[in-house]
Design a protein around this motif. Structure first.
Motif, mmCIF file in Angstrom:
data_model
loop_
_atom_site.group_PDB
_atom_site.id
_atom_site.type_symbol
_atom_site.label_atom_id
_atom_site.label_comp_id
_atom_site.label_asym_id
_atom_site.label_seq_id
_atom_site.Cartn_x
_atom_site.Cartn_y
_atom_site.Cartn_z
ATOM 1 N N MET A 18 0.814 -1.208 0.000
ATOM 2 C CA MET A 18 0.000 0.000 0.000
ATOM 3 C C MET A 18 0.851 1.264 0.000
ATOM 4 N N ALA A 19 1.936 1.259 0.720
ATOM 5 C CA ALA A 19 2.774 2.455 0.834
ATOM 6 C C ALA A 19 3.778 2.567 -0.306
ATOM 7 N N HIS A 20 3.943 1.532 -1.058
ATOM 8 C CA HIS A 20 4.839 1.473 -2.213
ATOM 9 C C HIS A 20 6.318 1.576 -1.853
ATOM 10 N N ASP A 21 6.673 2.358 -0.865
ATOM 11 C CA ASP A 21 8.087 2.525 -0.540
ATOM 12 C C ASP A 21 8.367 2.287 0.940
ATOM 13 N N ALA A 22 7.459 1.657 1.623
ATOM 14 C CA ALA A 22 7.586 1.513 3.077
ATOM 15 C C ALA A 22 8.055 0.113 3.448
ATOM 16 N N ILE A 23 9.338 -0.074 3.470
ATOM 17 C CA ILE A 23 9.855 -1.373 3.880
ATOM 18 C C ILE A 23 9.764 -1.546 5.393
ATOM 19 N N GLY A 24 9.639 -0.447 6.115
ATOM 20 C CA GLY A 24 9.548 -0.506 7.573
ATOM 21 C C GLY A 24 8.393 -1.355 8.054
ATOM 22 N N ALA B 288 10.883 -2.399 18.727
ATOM 23 C CA ALA B 288 10.948 -2.573 17.275
ATOM 24 C C ALA B 288 9.990 -1.608 16.582
ATOM 25 N N ALA B 289 8.793 -1.463 17.126
ATOM 26 C CA ALA B 289 7.813 -0.546 16.538
ATOM 27 C C ALA B 289 8.296 0.897 16.598
ATOM 28 N N ALA B 290 8.918 1.278 17.703
ATOM 29 C CA ALA B 290 9.428 2.647 17.833
ATOM 30 C C ALA B 290 10.527 2.927 16.816
ATOM 31 N N VAL B 291 11.431 1.994 16.656
ATOM 32 C CA VAL B 291 12.523 2.176 15.691
ATOM 33 C C VAL B 291 11.961 2.271 14.269
ATOM 34 N N VAL B 292 11.059 1.371 13.927
ATOM 35 C CA VAL B 292 10.473 1.381 12.587
ATOM 36 C C VAL B 292 9.650 2.652 12.375
ATOM 37 N N ALA B 293 8.882 3.065 13.392
ATOM 38 C CA ALA B 293 8.068 4.276 13.268
ATOM 39 C C ALA B 293 8.930 5.506 13.045
ATOM 40 N N MET B 294 10.064 5.585 13.733
ATOM 41 C CA MET B 294 10.953 6.726 13.534
ATOM 42 C C MET B 294 11.476 6.754 12.107
ATOM 43 N N TRP B 295 11.778 5.615 11.559
ATOM 44 C CA TRP B 295 12.264 5.558 10.185
ATOM 45 C C TRP B 295 11.116 5.795 9.203
ATOM 46 N N ASP B 296 9.968 5.141 9.440
ATOM 47 C CA ASP B 296 8.827 5.286 8.540
ATOM 48 C C ASP B 296 8.340 6.727 8.447
ATOM 49 N N ARG B 297 8.410 7.440 9.532
ATOM 50 C CA ARG B 297 7.923 8.825 9.559
ATOM 51 C C ARG B 297 8.594 9.673 8.483
ATOM 52 N N THR B 298 9.820 9.361 8.175
ATOM 53 C CA THR B 298 10.535 10.126 7.151
ATOM 54 C C THR B 298 10.300 9.576 5.753
ATOM 55 N N GLN B 299 9.643 8.430 5.631
ATOM 56 C CA GLN B 299 9.510 7.760 4.342
ATOM 57 C C GLN B 299 8.104 7.790 3.748
ATOM 58 N N ILE B 300 7.089 7.919 4.587
ATOM 59 C CA ILE B 300 5.711 7.763 4.124
ATOM 60 C C ILE B 300 5.011 9.111 4.066
#
Length: 120
Positions: free
Chosen positions: A52-58, A91-103
């Motif tokens: 769905m996000a196309h670029d969200a590997i997080g 794990a969710a916090a780390v991924v969320a911090m990264w995803d926030r800049t990607q989505i």
């Protein structure tokens, strides 16, 4: 995938908690079966999010982490529910911090701009 809207993680949480509730109140589901159900749900939601996000590997990474932990517990990892929750929260916090800049939200920027104040 309208059913997911913007909250696919809530659906995954609902599946996981639903399985645990059913098992706690009498459904004959072994720990291995619960682990497989939760791992499959986590992997599917992670995959759906990535698509769905196309670029969200997080999202896929978090789904994998949840599936791996569920399978590990199902196959004998002796962690308490609190230990598992802390690991998944980290794990969710780390991924969320990264995803926030990607989505980016699927609405145009103009739709979220503040309307001018009138009558002030």
């Amino acid at each position: 995938m309208k059913i997911f809207n913007r909250e696919p993680a809530l659906w995954l949480g609902l599946v996981a908690i639903g399985v645990k509730l059913l098992a706690a109140f009498g459904l004959d589901v072994s720990a291995d079966q619960q682990a497989v159900i939760n791992a499959v749900a986590a992997a599917l939601v992670g995959l759906a999010l990535a698509v769905m996000a196309h670029d969200a590997i997080g999202a896929a990474v978090l789904g994998f982490a949840q599936a791996a932990l569920a399978l590990a517990v199902g196959f004998g990892l002796n962690w308490s529910a609190e230990q598992q929750a802390v690991v998944l929260a980290a794990a969710a916090a780390v991924v969320a911090m990264w995803d926030r800049t990607q989505i980016t939200a699927p609405v145009p920027a103009a739709a979220v701009q503040r309307a001018p104040l009138t009558g002030v």
